[in-house]
Motif scaffolding. Structure first.
Motif, mmCIF file in Angstrom:
data_model
loop_
_atom_site.group_PDB
_atom_site.id
_atom_site.type_symbol
_atom_site.label_atom_id
_atom_site.label_comp_id
_atom_site.label_asym_id
_atom_site.label_seq_id
_atom_site.Cartn_x
_atom_site.Cartn_y
_atom_site.Cartn_z
ATOM 1 N N THR A 20 20.159 68.598 44.398
ATOM 2 C CA THR A 20 20.089 67.755 43.194
ATOM 3 C C THR A 20 20.761 68.394 41.987
ATOM 4 O O THR A 20 20.406 68.106 40.855
ATOM 5 C CB THR A 20 18.631 67.368 42.837
ATOM 6 N N GLU A 21 21.747 69.234 42.203
ATOM 7 C CA GLU A 21 22.515 69.823 41.107
ATOM 8 C C GLU A 21 23.813 69.054 40.931
ATOM 9 O O GLU A 21 24.707 69.142 41.762
ATOM 10 C CB GLU A 21 22.838 71.294 41.392
ATOM 11 N N GLY A 22 23.908 68.288 39.890
ATOM 12 C CA GLY A 22 25.136 67.579 39.569
ATOM 13 C C GLY A 22 25.490 66.461 40.523
ATOM 14 O O GLY A 22 26.658 66.106 40.653
ATOM 15 N N TRP A 23 24.497 65.874 41.174
ATOM 16 C CA TRP A 23 24.800 64.856 42.174
ATOM 17 C C TRP A 23 25.228 63.546 41.545
ATOM 18 O O TRP A 23 25.966 62.775 42.173
ATOM 19 C CB TRP A 23 23.621 64.651 43.108
ATOM 20 N N ILE A 24 24.832 63.292 40.320
ATOM 21 C CA ILE A 24 25.200 62.024 39.680
ATOM 22 C C ILE A 24 26.698 61.981 39.386
ATOM 23 O O ILE A 24 27.352 60.960 39.589
ATOM 24 C CB ILE A 24 24.365 61.805 38.411
ATOM 25 N N GLY A 25 27.262 63.103 38.944
ATOM 26 C CA GLY A 25 28.704 63.161 38.713
ATOM 27 C C GLY A 25 29.493 62.973 39.991
ATOM 28 O O GLY A 25 30.530 62.290 40.005
ATOM 29 N N VAL A 26 29.014 63.564 41.079
ATOM 30 C CA VAL A 26 29.682 63.391 42.372
ATOM 31 C C VAL A 26 29.571 61.943 42.827
ATOM 32 O O VAL A 26 30.511 61.369 43.370
ATOM 33 C CB VAL A 26 29.081 64.350 43.422
ATOM 34 N N MET A 27 28.406 61.325 42.585
ATOM 35 C CA MET A 27 28.236 59.924 42.964
ATOM 36 C C MET A 27 29.199 59.029 42.190
ATOM 37 O O MET A 27 29.832 58.147 42.768
ATOM 38 C CB MET A 27 26.805 59.468 42.720
ATOM 39 N N TYR A 28 29.329 59.258 40.888
ATOM 40 C CA TYR A 28 30.254 58.448 40.095
ATOM 41 C C TYR A 28 31.699 58.661 40.540
ATOM 42 O O TYR A 28 32.492 57.721 40.550
ATOM 43 C CB TYR A 28 30.113 58.746 38.614
ATOM 44 N N ASP A 29 32.057 59.892 40.918
ATOM 45 C CA ASP A 29 33.396 60.132 41.451
ATOM 46 C C ASP A 29 33.604 59.396 42.766
ATOM 47 O O ASP A 29 34.690 58.890 43.038
ATOM 48 C CB ASP A 29 33.637 61.629 41.642
ATOM 49 N N GLY A 30 32.565 59.346 43.599
ATOM 50 C CA GLY A 30 32.656 58.612 44.855
ATOM 51 C C GLY A 30 32.777 57.119 44.650
ATOM 52 O O GLY A 30 33.482 56.431 45.389
ATOM 53 N N VAL A 31 32.098 56.598 43.651
ATOM 54 C CA VAL A 31 32.159 55.162 43.362
ATOM 55 C C VAL A 31 33.549 54.769 42.859
ATOM 56 O O VAL A 31 34.017 53.666 43.118
ATOM 57 C CB VAL A 31 31.064 54.789 42.332
ATOM 58 N N ASP A 32 34.219 55.684 42.181
ATOM 59 C CA ASP A 32 35.541 55.387 41.611
ATOM 60 C C ASP A 32 36.692 55.580 42.588
ATOM 61 O O ASP A 32 37.838 55.329 42.231
ATOM 62 C CB ASP A 32 35.783 56.266 40.381
ATOM 63 N N THR A 33 36.428 56.000 43.828
ATOM 64 C CA THR A 33 37.523 56.273 44.760
ATOM 65 C C THR A 33 38.216 54.995 45.213
ATOM 66 O O THR A 33 37.613 53.931 45.291
ATOM 67 C CB THR A 33 37.014 57.013 46.010
ATOM 68 N N THR A 34 39.503 55.139 45.525
ATOM 69 C CA THR A 34 40.271 54.008 46.049
ATOM 70 C C THR A 34 40.839 54.365 47.417
ATOM 71 O O THR A 34 40.247 54.071 48.426
ATOM 72 C CB THR A 34 41.406 53.619 45.093
ATOM 73 N N GLU A 35 41.990 54.995 47.454
ATOM 74 C CA GLU A 35 42.644 55.412 48.684
ATOM 75 C C GLU A 35 43.185 56.824 48.487
ATOM 76 O O GLU A 35 43.188 57.352 47.383
ATOM 77 C CB GLU A 35 43.803 54.469 49.029
ATOM 78 N N ILE A 36 43.678 57.402 49.561
ATOM 79 C CA ILE A 36 44.264 58.738 49.484
ATOM 80 C C ILE A 36 45.513 58.674 48.616
ATOM 81 O O ILE A 36 46.361 57.791 48.778
ATOM 82 C CB ILE A 36 44.597 59.272 50.893
ATOM 83 N N ASP A 37 45.628 59.616 47.689
ATOM 84 C CA ASP A 37 46.763 59.741 46.766
ATOM 85 C C ASP A 37 46.923 58.534 45.846
ATOM 86 O O ASP A 37 48.025 58.215 45.405
ATOM 87 C CB ASP A 37 48.073 59.993 47.523
#
Length: 77
Positions: A20-37
């Motif tokens: 539970t260290e910094g998981w919210i930031g990682v979650m938001y980064d995961g939500v913003d993903t699209t495709e490779i490159d």
């Protein structure tokens, strides 16, 4: 730096999320993903929130607590 660029960094990122260290930031980064490159887009994959919540529930409550319990048990022996 928490990311999923290579296998070792991804494992460390998932372990950090489990603690539970910094998981919210990682979650938001995961939500913003699209495709490779491709450039991330805001709230592109909102279903990743559910994935992170399930991972937090399973990872934190079961796997991490079992690891700590076994470690304490072995230490007491």
């Amino acid at each position: 730096d928490q990311n999923f660029d290579d296998c070792m960094t991804a494992i460390l990122t998932l372990f950090n999320v489990m603690t539970t260290e910094g998981w919210i930031g990682v979650m938001y980064d995961g939500v913003d993903t699209t495709e490779i490159d491709k450039v991330p887009q805001l709230d592109n994959n909102p279903y990743f929130c559910l994935l992170f919540f399930v991972y937090m529930f399973v990872g934190s409550l079961f796997i991490l607590n079992m690891f700590v319990g076994v470690t304490i048990n072995v230490f007491n022996k």
